[in-house]
Design a protein around this motif. Structure first.
Motif, short mmCIF file in Angstrom:
data_model
loop_
_atom_site.label_atom_id
_atom_site.label_comp_id
_atom_site.label_asym_id
_atom_site.label_seq_id
_atom_site.Cartn_x
_atom_site.Cartn_y
_atom_site.Cartn_z
N PRO A 75 -5.99 5.32 4.63
CA PRO A 75 -4.68 4.95 4.08
C PRO A 75 -4.72 3.60 3.38
O PRO A 75 -5.39 2.66 3.84
CB PRO A 75 -3.79 4.89 5.32
CG PRO A 75 -4.44 5.79 6.31
CD PRO A 75 -5.92 5.68 6.06
N TYR A 76 -3.98 3.52 2.26
CA TYR A 76 -4.04 2.32 1.42
C TYR A 76 -3.59 1.07 2.17
O TYR A 76 -4.13 -0.02 1.95
CB TYR A 76 -3.18 2.51 0.16
CG TYR A 76 -3.47 1.45 -0.87
CD1 TYR A 76 -4.47 1.65 -1.83
CD2 TYR A 76 -2.79 0.24 -0.88
CE1 TYR A 76 -4.78 0.68 -2.75
CE2 TYR A 76 -3.10 -0.76 -1.80
CZ TYR A 76 -4.09 -0.53 -2.74
OH TYR A 76 -4.39 -1.50 -3.65
N ILE A 77 -2.62 1.20 3.05
CA ILE A 77 -2.02 0.04 3.71
C ILE A 77 -3.06 -0.81 4.45
O ILE A 77 -2.86 -2.00 4.68
CB ILE A 77 -0.86 0.47 4.65
CG1 ILE A 77 -0.07 -0.75 5.15
CG2 ILE A 77 -1.39 1.31 5.82
CD1 ILE A 77 0.73 -1.47 4.10
N THR A 78 -4.20 -0.18 4.80
CA THR A 78 -5.25 -0.95 5.48
C THR A 78 -5.74 -2.11 4.62
O THR A 78 -6.14 -3.15 5.13
CB THR A 78 -6.46 -0.07 5.84
OG1 THR A 78 -6.91 0.58 4.64
CG2 THR A 78 -6.10 0.98 6.88
N HIS A 79 -5.68 -1.91 3.29
CA HIS A 79 -6.14 -2.99 2.39
C HIS A 79 -5.22 -4.21 2.43
O HIS A 79 -5.69 -5.31 2.74
CB HIS A 79 -6.32 -2.44 0.97
CG HIS A 79 -6.45 -3.49 -0.09
ND1 HIS A 79 -7.49 -4.39 -0.13
CD2 HIS A 79 -5.64 -3.81 -1.13
CE1 HIS A 79 -7.32 -5.21 -1.16
NE2 HIS A 79 -6.20 -4.87 -1.79
N PRO A 80 -3.91 -4.04 2.16
CA PRO A 80 -3.05 -5.23 2.27
C PRO A 80 -3.09 -5.86 3.66
O PRO A 80 -3.02 -7.10 3.78
CB PRO A 80 -1.64 -4.72 1.96
CG PRO A 80 -1.79 -3.36 1.40
CD PRO A 80 -3.18 -2.88 1.64
N MET A 102 2.50 -7.41 0.48
CA MET A 102 3.13 -6.63 -0.59
C MET A 102 2.45 -6.83 -1.94
O MET A 102 3.01 -6.47 -2.97
CB MET A 102 4.62 -7.04 -0.68
CG MET A 102 5.36 -6.84 0.63
SD MET A 102 7.14 -7.10 0.49
CE MET A 102 7.22 -8.87 0.33
N HIS A 103 1.22 -7.39 -1.95
CA HIS A 103 0.64 -7.81 -3.23
C HIS A 103 0.41 -6.68 -4.22
O HIS A 103 0.36 -6.92 -5.42
CB HIS A 103 -0.63 -8.64 -3.02
CG HIS A 103 -1.86 -7.83 -2.70
ND1 HIS A 103 -2.24 -7.56 -1.41
CD2 HIS A 103 -2.77 -7.24 -3.50
CE1 HIS A 103 -3.36 -6.84 -1.44
NE2 HIS A 103 -3.69 -6.63 -2.69
N ASP A 104 0.26 -5.45 -3.74
CA ASP A 104 0.02 -4.35 -4.67
C ASP A 104 1.25 -3.48 -4.91
O ASP A 104 1.16 -2.45 -5.57
CB ASP A 104 -1.13 -3.47 -4.14
CG ASP A 104 -2.50 -4.07 -4.47
OD1 ASP A 104 -2.60 -4.78 -5.49
OD2 ASP A 104 -3.45 -3.82 -3.70
N THR A 105 2.41 -3.90 -4.38
CA THR A 105 3.56 -2.99 -4.47
C THR A 105 4.15 -2.91 -5.87
O THR A 105 4.59 -1.84 -6.29
CB THR A 105 4.68 -3.41 -3.48
OG1 THR A 105 5.04 -4.76 -3.75
CG2 THR A 105 4.25 -3.27 -2.04
N CYS A 169 -8.59 -13.65 -1.35
CA CYS A 169 -8.71 -12.77 -0.18
C CYS A 169 -8.71 -11.31 -0.61
O CYS A 169 -9.46 -10.48 -0.08
CB CYS A 169 -7.54 -13.02 0.79
SG CYS A 169 -7.64 -14.64 1.58
N ASP A 170 -7.86 -10.99 -1.57
CA ASP A 170 -7.78 -9.64 -2.12
C ASP A 170 -9.15 -9.25 -2.69
O ASP A 170 -9.69 -8.18 -2.40
CB ASP A 170 -6.70 -9.64 -3.22
CG ASP A 170 -6.53 -8.28 -3.88
OD1 ASP A 170 -6.70 -7.26 -3.18
OD2 ASP A 170 -6.19 -8.25 -5.08
N ARG A 171 -9.71 -10.18 -3.48
CA ARG A 171 -10.99 -9.90 -4.10
C ARG A 171 -12.09 -9.75 -3.04
O ARG A 171 -12.93 -8.85 -3.11
CB ARG A 171 -11.32 -11.03 -5.08
CG ARG A 171 -12.67 -10.93 -5.76
CD ARG A 171 -12.89 -9.60 -6.47
NE ARG A 171 -11.93 -9.31 -7.50
CZ ARG A 171 -12.24 -9.04 -8.77
NH1 ARG A 171 -13.48 -9.03 -9.15
NH2 ARG A 171 -11.29 -8.77 -9.64
MN MN Z 1 -5.28 -5.58 -3.71
#
Ligand code: MN
Length: 756
Positions: A75-80, A102-105, A169-171
């Motif tokens: 599931p995508y939410i694991t990334h944020p 919420m960075h990718d919302t 952190c995202d990267r």
């Molecule tokens: Mn991201």
């Protein structure tokens, strides 16, 4: 051994299993967060109300990403969540944590910024928006030097340093999970990471992040080299473990004996930094000897140097390897003492000695600010500010030391006091412009020709006015037209000195050209009155023009024309001299030209030979200070090097000039409509009594004139005093009125105009 042969030696059969293992970027990598419960464990530093807000943000993100999967299928939410976990390690505030969740919302789920403002407030929404904008930038050009500009642009676009921290952190999480991605995409992202993001982390002092980003990039860019060195490192780790462990115990014992409280950390070089060292030194793995090392963290600055003493007593230091980065910090604020010691078995090991604060700054750089802020709640107020300030201060202290650091300061300035914008050309070149710059600045930054002829602009594909303010990240395009020319009003809407001076230059040239044309026209007209035509500007007449310019005091024919065009020199006078010179060469006045001249004269109703003065002439016409002519006086003009000087006809000084230099005299008359008053010199003889001056002033004012200057004789003992005044009057009649009024005053014995 070269890297290549070394790699061939060690290349493992099961390359992929090596790659799939957790990154060897070693040090204390915390467990990755995958659920909100796991994240909560890291959020103990938040207040209850902040924790509640973060939970709300999580629920929102969870809903938004519902049904979306990562490339790996989870599931995508694991990334944020994982990104927020990393952000939480730096103990960033609730706003940053919410934004991280919420960075990718906005990008992926169609959520809008107004929606986020409504639900979570503007500060959080701004951070998410900033992150979304960074996502849209893609570093693609292979041009040299662009990486640097791109980094600056990233920094400039993330006005708030928290944006760049979350972005890193995202990267990092994307890099850690990149195994699932297609190989082509992997190497592009890896390259972008090592060229753009790792240096940013380095500059912000986020060393742990920096090392891991570099190592991961290297792993995806050169999987074979990475695997080979990784394998060698693993072997070395095995054989050295005993030695390292023993040294560690020895060190701890020595410090205990010296009664110094220290924490000893062992550290290991990353695969990438081993690789880099091998390349730099053209060495094999075996020659890279500082793979393992120790960090000694002490309580105070003096203890750093004391500890160094303790260490040097234990083992022999390697000469030339001691570095004092405390006295002279590195460009990114890093401080420590470095020394390499050799144990009795001959193993060389690097030791780094630093205080706890230096350690925090060394590992987390700018993020140390928040890490200590969290500590502040447990009774260390001001510590956060102090550390943040310390980090910045250490940068400022070394500003003058290295070129690199002042450059870095520039970046920090961009970050803290954004004053530059970074925009793209249609070909993806990046231009840096000052804040407030417009497409006109942009056009001049490309080329002055583009600036001089620009007519319209597009920003991000949309037509905009040329005075539109540009923002970082804008793609700007200007269109030109060969007939277009700069508009003087542009000077109000440009920010760069370059554009300003180019526009001024163009306008000045324009004025120059126009003046030449006008000057030639006036001279042609004036010469017609003499019955002649203006000789061509050719070789045949070169000598003629030369003697004319020498006579007029001009540097060139063009300058003479400009002077005539701007009214600094009188056309008819130049024409008279020119006709004289032509006459000396044997040219006679032509009847046709003469007729044409008279005809033009009648038509225009102007006497070309008489210059009219109305007071508005400025510097080109001067009223002689010897006779101070005023309207009503009969006057004549003397054409000297500085333009026209007007004397009264009965002025003795003027008369002398006329006798000597007759050809330079010309007719001058007063215009019907005058634009100002004129100064006249007046002499007043008064009785040396109290209040005499007051009487004089009163009389002049009663006659509606003004005194502009008074010169009083210094004969105080005498019975009379002569006052010399400058009085500004409309004309002769007005002056007569002033003199009459003066004479009526009881203290005034005599009043009259001063004549030379
Ligand atoms: Mn991201």
């Amino acid at each position: 051994m070269s890297i290549r042969s070394f790699a061939a030696d060690l290349l493992p059969a099961k390359l992929h299993s090596t790659l799939a293992r957790a990154p060897a970027a070693a040090e204390s990598q915390q467990a990755e967060v995958a659920t909100f419960a796991e994240l909560s464990e890291k959020l103990a530093y938040l207040s209850k109300s902040d924790l509640k807000k973060v939970r709300e943000a999580y629920k929102f993100a969870d809903q938004a990403h519902l049904g979306q999967l990562r490339a790996s299928g989870i599931p995508y939410i694991t990334h944020p969540l994982a990104v927020t976990g990393l952000v939480a390690d730096w103990k960033l505030d609730a706003t940053a944590l919410m934004a991280a969740l919420m960075h990718d919302t906005i990008e992926d789920c169609g959520v809008t910024k107004p929606e986020l403002i409504e639900l979570f407030g503007a500060p959080t929404a701004d951070l998410v928006d900033g992150l979304t904008k960074l996502d849209k930038l893609q570093f693609s050009t292979r041009e040299d030097g662009q990486a640097e500009s791109f980094r600056k642009m990233l920094l400039a676009m993330s006005r708030d340093v928290r944006v760049i921290l979350i972005k890193l952190c995202d990267r990092l999480h994307n890099m850690r999970t990149m195994d699932a991605m297609a190989p082509a995409k992997r190497s592009r992202i890896a390259r972008e990471t090592i060229e753009i993001f790792a240096p940013i982390a380095h500059r912000l002092g986020l060393n742990q992040m920096y090392r891991e980003l570099q190592d991961l990039s290297f792993r995806f860019m050169y999987p074979w080299r990475y695997a080979a060195i990784g394998k060698a490192l693993e072997r070395a780790r095995g054989t050295r473990r005993d030695i390292v462990d023993r040294m560690r115990r020895d060190v701890e014992k020595s410090f205990a004996e010296a009664r110094t409280k220290v924490t000893v950390y062992s550290r290991e070089k990353t695969v990438f930094s081993i690789y880099r060292k091998m390349r730099e030194k053209h060495a094999g793995f075996a020659q890279v000897n500082d793979i393992f090392g120790f960090r000694i963290v002490v309580n105070s600055l003096p203890e750093c140097y004391l500890s160094l003493g303790t260490l040097h007593q234990m083992y022999k230091p390697v000469p030339g390897r001691f570095k004092d980065y405390i006295a002279i910090p590195k460009a990114n604020g890093y401080q420590s003492l470095h020394t390499t010691l050799v144990n009795p078995l001959g193993t060389a090991v690097e030791f780094q000695v630093r205080t706890e604060e230096m350690h925090a700054v060394a590992e987390a750089g700018i993020a140390a600010h928040w890490m200590y802020k969290a500590g502040a709640q447990s009774g260390r107020p001001d510590e956060a500010q102090r550390l943040g300030a310390m980090w910045l201060q250490s940068l400022i202290d070394i500003q003058s030391d290295t070129h690199d650091s002042s450059e870095f300061l520039e970046h920090i300035k961009i970050d803290l006091f954004p004053e530059a914008v970074y925009v793209f050309t249609p070909k993806s070149k990046i231009l840096a412009l000052p804040r407030g710059a417009t497409p006109i600045d942009f056009a001049y930054a490309i080329h002055s020709d583009v600036g001089d002829h620009c007519v319209a602009a597009k920003v991000n594909g949309e037509p905009v006015a040329l005075r539109t303010e540009l923002k970082s990240g804008d793609v700007v395009e200007v269109s030109t037209s060969p007939n277009a020319r700069p508009n003087p009003s542009w000077l109000n809407s440009v920010r760069t000195g370059r554009a300003r001076s180019k526009i001024r230059h163009f306008l000045k040239n324009l004025e120059h050209e126009e003046s030449i044309i006008l000057g030639e026209k006036l001279l042609t007209q004036a010469l017609r009155n003499e019955g002649m035509a203006v000789p061509a500007d050719d070789e045949e007449h070169a000598a003629l023009w030369q003697s004319l310019t020498r006579w007029s005091g001009s540097r060139s024919r063009a300058e003479l024309m400009v002077d005539i065009g701007l009214g600094r020199k009188i056309a008819s006078i130049v024409a008279k001299r020119l006709s004289q010179l032509l006459g000396e060469r044997g040219t006679r006045p032509g009847a046709i030209a003469l007729t044409m001249g008279r005809f033009a004269d009648n038509e225009a109703q102007v006497g070309q030979n008489v210059v009219e003065i109305d007071g508005s002439e400025g510097a080109s016409v001067q009223l002689a200070t010897c006779c101070r002519p005023i309207p009503g006086d009969e006057v004549a003009g003397y054409f000297g090097g500085e333009g026209l000087t007007v004397h009264t006809k009965d002025c003795s000084i003027g008369r002398r000039l006329r006798e000597r230099d007759g050809e330079r005299w010309m007719e001058v008359d007063w215009a019907e409509q005058l634009t100002r008053q004129f100064e006249s010199a007046v002499s007043v003889l008064v009785q040396n009594t109290k209040g005499a001056l007051a009487q004089v002033a009163q009389a002049i004012s009663a006659a509606e004139a003004d005194i502009t200057h008074i010169d009083m004789g210094d004969e105080r003992a005498a019975e009379t005093t002569e006052l010399k005044l400058l009085v500004s009057v409309r004309d002769r009649l007005h002056l007569a009125d002033v003199l009459r009024t003066l004479k009526r005053a009881s203290a005034v014995l005599r009043a009259g105009r001063i004549k030379p």
